[in-house]
Design an enzyme around this catalytic site. Structure first.
Site, PDB file in Angstrom:
ATOM      1  N   HIS A 297      11.007  47.302  32.980  1.00  0.00           N
ATOM      2  CA  HIS A 297      10.669  48.744  32.969  1.00  0.00           C
ATOM      3  C   HIS A 297       9.282  48.921  33.583  1.00  0.00           C
ATOM      4  O   HIS A 297       9.082  48.583  34.736  1.00  0.00           O
ATOM      5  CB  HIS A 297      10.774  49.246  31.519  1.00  0.00           C
TER       6      HIS A 297
ATOM      7  N   HIS B 255      17.660  49.635  40.264  1.00  0.00           N
ATOM      8  CA  HIS B 255      17.374  50.701  39.289  1.00  0.00           C
ATOM      9  C   HIS B 255      18.653  51.022  38.529  1.00  0.00           C
ATOM     10  O   HIS B 255      19.755  50.925  39.060  1.00  0.00           O
ATOM     11  CB  HIS B 255      16.898  51.971  40.018  1.00  0.00           C
TER      12      HIS B 255
ATOM     13  N   ASP C  42       8.117  50.931  41.475  1.00  0.00           N
ATOM     14  CA  ASP C  42       7.127  49.873  41.228  1.00  0.00           C
ATOM     15  C   ASP C  42       6.848  49.006  42.445  1.00  0.00           C
ATOM     16  O   ASP C  42       5.917  48.202  42.423  1.00  0.00           O
ATOM     17  CB  ASP C  42       7.612  48.992  40.070  1.00  0.00           C
TER      18      ASP C  42
HETATM   19  C1  SDX Z   1      11.463  51.498  36.052  1.00  0.00           C
HETATM   20  O1  SDX Z   1      15.184  54.040  33.972  1.00  0.00           O
HETATM   21  C2  SDX Z   1      14.136  54.509  34.630  1.00  0.00           C
HETATM   22  O2  SDX Z   1      14.098  55.641  35.031  1.00  0.00           O
HETATM   23  C3  SDX Z   1      12.978  53.523  34.762  1.00  0.00           C
HETATM   24  C4  SDX Z   1      11.848  53.950  35.710  1.00  0.00           C
HETATM   25  C5  SDX Z   1      11.069  55.115  35.153  1.00  0.00           C
HETATM   26  O3  SDX Z   1      10.425  55.810  35.938  1.00  0.00           O
HETATM   27  O4  SDX Z   1      11.029  55.245  33.900  1.00  0.00           O
HETATM   28  O5  SDX Z   1      12.363  54.298  36.985  1.00  0.00           O
HETATM   29  C6  SDX Z   1      10.827  52.834  35.896  1.00  0.00           C
HETATM   30  O6  SDX Z   1      11.646  50.848  35.064  1.00  0.00           O
HETATM   31  C7  SDX Z   1      11.915  51.036  37.407  1.00  0.00           C
HETATM   32  C8  SDX Z   1      12.613  49.637  37.364  1.00  0.00           C
HETATM   33  C9  SDX Z   1      11.509  48.574  37.352  1.00  0.00           C
HETATM   34  N1  SDX Z   1      12.099  47.235  37.133  1.00  0.00           N
HETATM   35  C10 SDX Z   1      12.125  46.314  38.117  1.00  0.00           C
HETATM   36  O7  SDX Z   1      11.786  46.521  39.284  1.00  0.00           O
HETATM   37  C11 SDX Z   1      12.610  44.942  37.666  1.00  0.00           C
HETATM   38  C12 SDX Z   1      13.596  44.397  38.694  1.00  0.00           C
HETATM   39  N2  SDX Z   1      14.796  45.228  38.625  1.00  0.00           N
HETATM   40  C13 SDX Z   1      15.899  44.698  37.840  1.00  0.00           C
HETATM   41  O8  SDX Z   1      15.489  44.034  36.665  1.00  0.00           O
HETATM   42  C14 SDX Z   1      17.004  45.724  37.690  1.00  0.00           C
HETATM   43  O9  SDX Z   1      17.235  46.304  38.909  1.00  0.00           O
HETATM   44  C15 SDX Z   1      16.922  46.808  36.638  1.00  0.00           C
HETATM   45  C16 SDX Z   1      16.575  46.286  35.299  1.00  0.00           C
HETATM   46  C17 SDX Z   1      15.929  47.854  37.031  1.00  0.00           C
HETATM   47  C18 SDX Z   1      18.293  47.419  36.578  1.00  0.00           C
HETATM   48  O10 SDX Z   1      19.153  46.344  36.217  1.00  0.00           O
HETATM   49  P1  SDX Z   1      20.718  46.569  36.145  1.00  0.00           P
HETATM   50  O11 SDX Z   1      21.028  47.708  35.283  1.00  0.00           O
HETATM   51  O12 SDX Z   1      21.366  45.254  35.857  1.00  0.00           O
HETATM   52  O13 SDX Z   1      21.049  46.982  37.643  1.00  0.00           O
HETATM   53  P2  SDX Z   1      22.459  47.102  38.239  1.00  0.00           P
HETATM   54  O14 SDX Z   1      23.505  47.357  37.199  1.00  0.00           O
HETATM   55  O15 SDX Z   1      22.347  48.083  39.363  1.00  0.00           O
HETATM   56  O16 SDX Z   1      22.727  45.635  38.856  1.00  0.00           O
HETATM   57  C19 SDX Z   1      23.830  45.468  39.761  1.00  0.00           C
HETATM   58  C20 SDX Z   1      23.763  44.052  40.262  1.00  0.00           C
HETATM   59  C21 SDX Z   1      23.769  43.002  39.161  1.00  0.00           C
HETATM   60  O17 SDX Z   1      24.357  41.830  39.713  1.00  0.00           O
HETATM   61  P3  SDX Z   1      25.993  41.611  39.544  1.00  0.00           P
HETATM   62  O18 SDX Z   1      26.229  41.469  38.056  1.00  0.00           O
HETATM   63  O19 SDX Z   1      26.657  42.824  40.151  1.00  0.00           O
HETATM   64  O20 SDX Z   1      26.286  40.325  40.322  1.00  0.00           O
HETATM   65  O21 SDX Z   1      22.541  43.830  40.988  1.00  0.00           O
HETATM   66  C22 SDX Z   1      21.813  42.786  40.367  1.00  0.00           C
HETATM   67  C23 SDX Z   1      22.308  42.699  38.949  1.00  0.00           C
HETATM   68  O22 SDX Z   1      22.088  41.397  38.452  1.00  0.00           O
HETATM   69  N3  SDX Z   1      20.381  43.173  40.424  1.00  0.00           N
HETATM   70  C24 SDX Z   1      19.434  42.429  40.980  1.00  0.00           C
HETATM   71  C25 SDX Z   1      18.253  43.191  40.862  1.00  0.00           C
HETATM   72  N4  SDX Z   1      18.533  44.340  40.241  1.00  0.00           N
HETATM   73  C26 SDX Z   1      19.845  44.336  39.964  1.00  0.00           C
HETATM   74  N5  SDX Z   1      19.465  41.201  41.567  1.00  0.00           N
HETATM   75  C27 SDX Z   1      18.267  40.734  42.031  1.00  0.00           C
HETATM   76  N6  SDX Z   1      17.080  41.402  41.957  1.00  0.00           N
HETATM   77  C28 SDX Z   1      17.053  42.636  41.378  1.00  0.00           C
HETATM   78  N7  SDX Z   1      15.899  43.284  41.285  1.00  0.00           N
END
Ligand code: SDX
Length: 392
Positions: A229, A270, A327
């Site tokens: 987050h 996201h 971020d």
């Molecule tokens: C913020 O919710 C909000 O509004 C939050 C925020 C706000 O203003 O409050 O916008 C602020 O928290 C932004 C996010 C910051 N976090 C990061 O940058 C950390 C890196 N990002 C990941 O941890 C991830 O993208 C999340 C946690 C943000 C979202 O994770 P999800 O819900 O698992 O994402 P998804 O369902 O879209 O994932 C789909 C696929 C998955 O793989 P498969 O199971 O399909 O094989 O994409 C993969 C995920 O594993 N994936 C990534 C990835 N993000 C998703 N793989 C590699 N690197 C990444 N960053």
């Protein structure tokens, strides 16, 4: 018009229900604060004006704007005894740990006379939090570097006052560069609210129990701290430092795609945006502007832009609609402003405090019930107790 989703109110908890504050369209990459596009607010508005908008639903007229700014500027000091509260922390405590403690402690300093069922009292709590967050953030930073606390200068605007408290010393008052203050203010605007994300939902859930606003905001700070987050902005800079050079990008992308490797590409992906995070677009442009105006040639910006270009053409990221989020570029600007990485998530918390309060106020302004999310039980069916001597 905004899509109105229907759901069974009996299931949905109060913490995540309807709101009039912020609208996101994750597929189109749209973000509106009370109907105003984030791009226009970042370009033309200032953070305190955006605070007024989020809290009251409309942009202030000139008189309302001046009155609100005066209220915030004249409540920036904290109770002098909070300095001794600070001394209870180790010098190397993470500033987010200090912020959690400080804001929770506000309950003891500022809450006793407040009644959360009284709209005027909710306004007082809101103003105290918006005005004092930069002060306690700068106190946490000064404490961590062993320097004396710098008091606010109420002649400065919000962002400039924060940079003054961060970088002035008793021996020398920092002349805040207006370019840096404007960039800081833009970062505050872009992080101010984002619908019902993890930390905002935490605040709404805590607020639904009738807990005091300072305790609720402290719970939001705790939730924001996580690297998935708000902690991601600090993690992006660490990741760029670890990648080091363009030639290492492919190696790190392979790690991000490897399901057996916990590494994620920080600043990418996201929960809601399956298109470009509009805030990332504004920040990417601001990165260029700030670094050019400051004459800084930061190799990490080039590295970040190359990383984005390669990832955006990689089938793994394209198929999963993984784009840079808020971020990805914010840390590069914060670094150019001189903010240490340990304070990046604190900056996010300063900014998001107004969003948390807006949601807290919105929930309390209508009849509400305690949030009680239900679960899908997957444990044992009922079974009888077995005396210890009969167990295997
Ligand atoms: C913020 O919710 C909000 O509004 C939050 C925020 C706000 O203003 O409050 O916008 C602020 O928290 C932004 C996010 C910051 N976090 C990061 O940058 C950390 C890196 N990002 C990941 O941890 C991830 O993208 C999340 C946690 C943000 C979202 O994770 P999800 O819900 O698992 O994402 P998804 O369902 O879209 O994932 C789909 C696929 C998955 O793989 P498969 O199971 O399909 O094989 O994409 C993969 C995920 O594993 N994936 C990534 C990835 N993000 C998703 N793989 C590699 N690197 C990444 N960053």
């Amino acid at each position: 018009s905004v899509n109105h989703y229907t759901y069974d109110p009996g299931f949905m908890s109060t913490a995540s229900c309807e709101s009039k504050i912020t609208y996101i369209d994750g597929d189109k990459g749209i973000l509106l604060y009370r109907g105003y596009p984030i791009e226009q607010l970042a370009e033309h508005s200032e953070y305190l004006e955006v605070c007024y908008l989020l809290l009251n639903g409309e942009l202030p007229n000139a008189e309302q704007k001046k009155k609100y700014e005066d209220i915030i500027h004249n409540h920036t000091m904290v109770h002098e005894q909070m300095k001794s509260f600070l001394n209870g922390f180790r010098r190397d405590a993470h500033p987010m740990a200090v912020m959690c403690g400080f804001v929770g402690a506000f309950s003891a300093f500022y809450h006793d006379s407040l009644d959360i069922n009284n709209a005027t009292h909710r306004e007082i709590a809101s103003n105290r939090l918006v005005s004092k967050m930069p002060t306690i953030a700068a106190m946490a930073y000064k404490y961590s570097v062993g320097q004396p606390i710098i008091y606010p200068d109420n002649k400065l605007d919000y962002a400039a006052n924060f940079l003054h408290m961060m970088f002035s010393t008793p021996c020398e008052k920092t002349e805040v560069n207006p370019i840096l203050a404007k960039a800081m203010d833009k970062i505050f605007i872009l992080h101010a609210d984002h619908e019902q994300n993890a930390s905002t939902s935490t605040v709404r859930l805590a607020g639904s129990t009738g807990a005091n606003p300072f305790a609720c905001i402290a719970s939001g700070i705790a939730a924001l701290w996580g690297p998935a987050h708000g902690g991601a902005n600090e993690a992006v800079l660490s990741m760029l430092e670890e990648i080091g050079d363009v030639k290492n990008i492919e190696k790190f992308l392979a790690k991000a795609k490897d399901k057996n490797d916990p590494f994620k590409l920080m600043g990418f992906g996201h929960r809601v945006y399956k298109n470009f995070d509009p805030r990332a677009k504004v920040l990417k442009k601001a990165c260029d502007e700030v670094l050019n105006e400051l004459g800084i040639n930061d190799p990490q910006l080039e590295l970040a832009m190359k990383l984005e270009e390669i990832a955006r053409n990689d089938p793994y990221f394209v198929e999963r609609n993984l784009y840079p989020n808020v971020d990805f570029y914010s840390g590069i600007i914060l670094k150019a402003i001189g903010i240490p990485t340990s304070m990046f998530t604190v900056i996010f918390a300063i900014s998001r405090t107004v969003g948390w309060i807006a949601h807290w106020k919105e929930m309390l302004s209508e009849p509400y019930k305690i949030s009680r999310p239900r679960q899908l039980y997957t444990g044992h069916t009922e079974r009888d107790y077995i005396p210890v001597n009969l167990r295997k």
